[in-house]
Write an enzyme that holds these catalytic residues in place. Structure first.
Site, PDB file in Angstrom:
ATOM      1  N   HIS A 356      43.858  41.114  29.333  1.00  0.00           N
ATOM      2  CA  HIS A 356      44.037  39.790  29.944  1.00  0.00           C
ATOM      3  C   HIS A 356      43.769  38.634  28.997  1.00  0.00           C
ATOM      4  CE1 HIS A 356      44.270  41.142  34.200  1.00  0.00           C
ATOM      5  NE2 HIS A 356      43.548  42.147  33.736  1.00  0.00           N
ATOM      6  N   LYS A 544      41.590  24.955  38.253  1.00  0.00           N
ATOM      7  CA  LYS A 544      41.372  26.242  37.576  1.00  0.00           C
ATOM      8  C   LYS A 544      40.004  26.168  36.912  1.00  0.00           C
ATOM      9  CE  LYS A 544      45.297  25.391  35.303  1.00  0.00           C
ATOM     10  NZ  LYS A 544      46.079  26.586  35.586  1.00  0.00           N
ATOM     11  N   ARG A 545      39.554  27.290  36.325  1.00  0.00           N
ATOM     12  CA  ARG A 545      38.307  27.250  35.564  1.00  0.00           C
ATOM     13  C   ARG A 545      38.366  26.106  34.546  1.00  0.00           C
ATOM     14  NH1 ARG A 545      34.679  31.599  35.918  1.00  0.00           N
ATOM     15  NH2 ARG A 545      33.423  30.307  34.556  1.00  0.00           N
ATOM     16  N   LYS A 550      42.278  25.223  28.495  1.00  0.00           N
ATOM     17  CA  LYS A 550      43.105  24.840  29.655  1.00  0.00           C
ATOM     18  C   LYS A 550      43.377  23.331  29.667  1.00  0.00           C
ATOM     19  CE  LYS A 550      41.439  28.737  32.473  1.00  0.00           C
ATOM     20  NZ  LYS A 550      42.615  29.528  32.908  1.00  0.00           N
ATOM     21  N   THR A 652      48.185  32.353  37.045  1.00  0.00           N
ATOM     22  CA  THR A 652      48.749  32.805  38.321  1.00  0.00           C
ATOM     23  C   THR A 652      48.832  31.654  39.310  1.00  0.00           C
ATOM     24  OG1 THR A 652      46.529  33.660  38.747  1.00  0.00           O
ATOM     25  CG2 THR A 652      48.244  35.275  38.246  1.00  0.00           C
ATOM     26  N   LYS A 656      51.598  30.212  42.367  1.00  0.00           N
ATOM     27  CA  LYS A 656      51.241  29.799  43.732  1.00  0.00           C
ATOM     28  C   LYS A 656      51.802  28.407  44.025  1.00  0.00           C
ATOM     29  CE  LYS A 656      47.098  32.537  43.157  1.00  0.00           C
ATOM     30  NZ  LYS A 656      45.729  32.526  42.601  1.00  0.00           N
TER      31      LYS A 656
HETATM   32  C1  26Q Z   1      33.221  39.790  29.819  1.00  0.00           C
HETATM   33  C2  26Q Z   1      32.035  40.187  29.239  1.00  0.00           C
HETATM   34  C3  26Q Z   1      30.818  39.671  29.655  1.00  0.00           C
HETATM   35  C4  26Q Z   1      30.810  38.762  30.716  1.00  0.00           C
HETATM   36  C5  26Q Z   1      32.002  38.371  31.314  1.00  0.00           C
HETATM   37  C6  26Q Z   1      33.217  38.879  30.863  1.00  0.00           C
HETATM   38  C7  26Q Z   1      34.467  38.438  31.490  1.00  0.00           C
HETATM   39  C8  26Q Z   1      34.573  38.227  32.860  1.00  0.00           C
HETATM   40  C9  26Q Z   1      35.754  37.781  33.410  1.00  0.00           C
HETATM   41  C10 26Q Z   1      35.580  38.233  30.710  1.00  0.00           C
HETATM   42  C11 26Q Z   1      36.777  37.798  31.267  1.00  0.00           C
HETATM   43  C12 26Q Z   1      36.863  37.561  32.635  1.00  0.00           C
HETATM   44  C13 26Q Z   1      38.086  37.050  33.268  1.00  0.00           C
HETATM   45  C14 26Q Z   1      39.197  36.769  32.604  1.00  0.00           C
HETATM   46  C15 26Q Z   1      40.360  36.201  33.289  1.00  0.00           C
HETATM   47  O1  26Q Z   1      40.308  35.831  34.452  1.00  0.00           O
HETATM   48  N1  26Q Z   1      41.509  36.129  32.601  1.00  0.00           N
HETATM   49  C16 26Q Z   1      42.716  35.607  33.212  1.00  0.00           C
HETATM   50  O2  26Q Z   1      43.391  36.690  33.823  1.00  0.00           O
HETATM   51  C17 26Q Z   1      44.491  36.244  34.573  1.00  0.00           C
HETATM   52  C18 26Q Z   1      45.086  37.442  35.259  1.00  0.00           C
HETATM   53  O3  26Q Z   1      45.737  38.252  34.337  1.00  0.00           O
HETATM   54  C19 26Q Z   1      45.495  35.520  33.693  1.00  0.00           C
HETATM   55  O4  26Q Z   1      46.500  34.986  34.518  1.00  0.00           O
HETATM   56  C20 26Q Z   1      44.829  34.394  32.913  1.00  0.00           C
HETATM   57  O5  26Q Z   1      45.741  33.840  31.997  1.00  0.00           O
HETATM   58  C21 26Q Z   1      43.614  34.931  32.189  1.00  0.00           C
HETATM   59  O6  26Q Z   1      42.907  33.866  31.558  1.00  0.00           O
END
Ligand code: 26Q
Length: 811
Positions: A356, A544-545, A550, A652, A656
């Protein structure tokens, strides 16, 4: 399908209310009424759930397990009723009883067990798997505390603990009889027995994993799949009383606390990876419990251990569950007695992996010494996997030591999780075309040349059942009225709506629907934030975040520039706009928190300036979450998708918004490119650097933000406004943002893209004034959004990766 008439429903509902609360309906609070409705819905679901499971056992179909650290489910009631096909009956029945269904739905806490895109994707996928009759189940962690609650105090983000379980959770069923034991720490002894090596794990700390199951109801198809979330509990017999008498009471308490910590909190950071041991524990905890229970299930059903890969597919959502690879190897070898080669064949045939992100700082790697201590046997298996990988690489890339060490799973003192995931799976997919190309050609290129056939693209999607049918009932009714309802089961049939792109009456109806949604959102904003917004202004939305890539900063700088122009020329002829922001910053992400402060300062300034506040308004909506997105998106006119090209893997929310008839202003990043390809250049507003330009700058340098500043007076002014007290009496308040743009040379090209963004916003302005043109674009976007249903995505996963869902294919 569930057949329940209105009168039957009313009778069931009143009975359920009395059974649950022991009082008359008339005495109940809205929350009591919600509980009774959710409880009744669960009763309706349970029989279907049992028969689905029986069907899966009888047919022996391949089961898919989607392993994810995050499931961002939001609320369950409305969508469960919708998928059961009884939401309308319930609405009417409740109305007879003087109860408003939507009001009860609002009582439900969001299930916020995810950070953002990745977690919400998992939730959309569960809905699509069930709706397509694919036997696909979720496996994750039942965090006691979901994503923190965001409060904005004096313009800054303040985090408050979230407590979604405070009133219990009607949707879950605890299954103590299906508990598993997960082992941490200790030592591994190797013994030779009958010519075989046996691995014995001693002195470990055992953790009890208790599953909680939630039903995932498919759309009008009698299928109910399972989301199984694991909770960590101490093993009760670990509290041996002799240790109490030896004064080791505090040790027992320590054990209890350390175990309970495992499923206590969701890490609220989605980009900056942190090597915290608790996070590693969380990962192994749910992966081990999940795999043990799956294998136990198949063995109970008489499946031979060597045939497992024909009966199950395990998908890992990013590298977070990548320990599934060595854990499956461990179970197959140490517990089931298979040899390495058989175990490896089954493991790699079973596991598939989605990437991702290409942000280097988000790639997971664990310090070897920490890893070894926590998971000694798993580490041994990873060492062996790596030995075999490096052996292969030595033969293939003779003498190319740099390349081999770059590709190694173990190097520089770390376990590299992405390398493990690629080597141990049969499929590696990106989440949009551009992202997959970047994986193949840039980020993972060494592995792509080693395993070209593993790499593939699966462009993300969103469930149209939540994001259109549930969130925007009026637009749903317009679609049904104009093109029928075949698109509900076959979302690409929405293309039929394009016939009405130039139809003045449909344009008018679409406009009215959008306006109603905007009025509803305006009322909500007034109620929650006390701000008056004009539903006739353009709703320009960026939710978004909060993250530098972003580029909420870019949006904010252009609002500051517009403000300056309006002050200079109060008669400036522009479309009135309401700028809406929402999103959470990771608690330790200083720059992102500073961006929130800037947005709120700009809002404060503009909203209180009578020279401009009848033309523009800025609103930062607190505590962004699924249920808030469901309110905002149907009311959006303009969708801001302005990440630095190459940085957003897919996005995503872009899908929407499009599905709800917003016009997109976007960089050519992630899935924006595919949206453009669907609707055509004339139906989307594109600006900014291209992929090539960005990669060139990163690879060969030559970018200087200050040199651009000197040739753009408007931009120069707004950058100065960050530091001249215009937005805060504390002139240093926005120094972090200023420095990121100037001192650190603007890593995300905000300065570079500013001019092209302003021009693109000018085009949006012109289009919005042209009622016919704007509504034509909106209709075209809606008509082409069907391809972005997660039903399409899931069908691609099922046929292209999992080899599952033959029942659906044969329908
Ligand atoms: C990893 C290690 C330690 C702590 C947290 C994490 C962690 C947690 C969540 C790393 C990444 C995430 C989430 C990532 C994320 O949401 N990525 C998004 O995924 C979407 C679905 O594929 C994409 O549409 C977005 O572009 C992407 O940023």
């Amino acid at each position: 399908m569930l057949k329940i008439g209105k009168e039957q429903f009313k009778k069931d509902y009143i009975e359920k209310f009395i059974e649950m609360h022991g009082t008359e309906l008339s005495e109940g609070t809205d929350y009591n009424k919600y509980e009774a409705l959710a409880g009744l819905t669960r009763d309706y679901v349970v029989k279907m759930w049992l028969s689905t499971n029986k069907r899966y056992n009888d047919t022996g179909e391949k089961q898919v397990y989607y392993f994810s650290m995050e499931f961002l489910m939001g609320r369950m009631l409305g969508n469960t009723l919708l998928n059961l096909g009884i939401r309308d009956v319930c609405k009417e029945g409740l109305s007879d009883l003087g109860i408003d269904l939507e009001r009860l739905e609002e009582m439900e806490e969001d299930q916020g067990l995810g950070n953002g895109g990745l977690g919400r994707l998992a939730a959309c996928f569960l809905d699509s798997m069930a709706s397509l009759n694919i036997p696909g189940h979720g496996c994750g962690i039942r965090y006691k505390r979901g994503f923190f609650e965001q409060k904005i105090i004096d313009g800054s983000q303040v985090e408050a603990p979230e407590n979604w379980l405070k009133n219990g959770n009607v949707w879950e069923i605890k299954k103590p009889d299906k508990a598993q034991i997960v082992k941490f720490g200790g030592h591994v002894r190797v013994e030779r027995r009958d010519g075989h090596l046996i691995f014995i794990h001693d002195d470990y700390e055992p953790v009890l994993a208790i599953p909680y199951d939630m039903p995932i109801v498919g759309y009008e198809n009698d299928t109910v799949n399972t989301l199984r979330l694991w909770s960590a509990e101490p093993l009760s017999d670990e509290f041996d009383f002799s240790s109490f008498s030896r004064g080791e009471y505090s040790k027992a308490i320590e054990y209890k606390n350390s175990v309970e910590a495992i499923s206590q909190i969701l890490y609220p950071d989605d980009t900056l990876y942190e090597g915290k041991i608790l996070r590693l524990k969380q990962q192994y905890f749910f992966v081990s419990a999940g795999l043990q229970s799956i294998i136990r299930h198949f063995k109970n059903n008489g499946v031979g251990i060597r045939d497992l890969d024909e009966k199950m597919a395990i998908h890992i959502n990013d590298t977070h569950p990548a320990l599934a690879i060595p854990e499956l190897m461990r179970i197959l070898m140490d517990e089931e007695g298979l040899g390495w080669d058989d175990a490896w064949r089954i493991t790699t045939n079973t596991i598939s992996y989605t990437n991702h992100t290409i942000l280097a700082e988000a790639l997971e790697k664990w310090p070897i010494d920490m890893f070894k201590r926590l998971l000694p046997r798993i580490y041994m298996i990873i060492e062996e996997i790596n030995e075999r990988l490096c052996g292969q690489l030595w033969n293939r890339y003779i003498g190319q030591w740099d390349k081999i060490s770059r590709m190694s799973i173990l190097s520089d003192g770390y376990v590299k999780m992405a390398h493990l995931a690629i080597v141990g799976s049969h499929s590696v997919n990106g989440v949009a075309k551009l992202h997959t190309e970047i994986l193949k050609k840039e980020e993972m290129t060494d592995f792509y040349y080693l395993y070209p056939r593993k790499f593939n693209n699966k462009t993300n999607g969103i469930t149209h059942r939540r994001w259109l049918i549930k969130a925007n009932p009026q637009l749903t009714a317009l679609l049904i009225d104009t093109i029928g309802d075949s698109w509900i089961k076959h979302p690409t049939d929405m293309e039929k709506f394009e016939r009405f792109a130039h139809d003045r009456s449909v344009q008018g109806r679409l406009y009215d629907i959008k306006r109603d949604n905007k009025v509803r959102l305006s009322n909500f904003i007034k109620r929650t934030q006390g701000i008056d917004v004009d539903p006739d202004s353009m709703f320009d939305v960026h939710i978004k975040r909060i993250h530098a890539y972003k580029r909420q900063t870019l949006n904010c700088l252009r609002i500051m520039a517009l403000y300056n122009r309006l002050i200079e020329n109060p008669n400036l002829d522009i479309v009135p706009r309401t700028f809406i922001f929402a999103g959470k910053a990771a608690p330790g992400y200083y720059l992102a928190k500073n961006i929130i402060e800037l947005i709120n300062s700009v809002a404060n300034r503009i909203n209180n300036d009578p020279r401009v506040n009848n033309i523009i308004k800025v609103v930062f909506m607190e505590n962004y979450r699924v249920s808030l997105a469901e309110k905002i998106i149907p009311a959006a006119d303009l969708s801001e998708q302005i990440s630095t090209t190459t940085k957003e893997a897919s996005g995503t929310s872009n899908m929407k918004f499009m599905m709800n008839g917003a016009v997109t202003i976007a960089t050519l990043d992630g899935a924006n490119i595919e949206i453009r390809d669907e609707v055509g250049d004339e139906n989307i507003i594109i600006f900014g650097l291209t992929e090539r330009e960005v990669l060139n700058y990163y690879q060969t340098g030559g970018y200087s933000s200050t040199s651009i500043l000197s040739s753009n007076a408007i931009l120069k002014q707004v950058v100065e406004d960050l530091m001249n007290g215009q937005y805060s009496s504390d002139k240093d308040k926005f120094k972090p943002i200023y420095e990121s743009l100037i001192t650190y040379n603007d890593e995300f090209f905000v300065i570079k893209d500013f001019d092209s963004y302003i021009k693109a916003q000018g085009r949006a302005d012109i289009l919005y004034r042209d009622f016919t043109e704007w509504n034509k674009i909106a209709i075209t976007n809606i008509a082409h959004s069907g391809i972005f249903s997660s039903d399409r995505t899931i069908q691609e996963y099922a046929t292209g990766i999992w080899g599952s869902g033959y029942l659906y294919k044969n329908l």
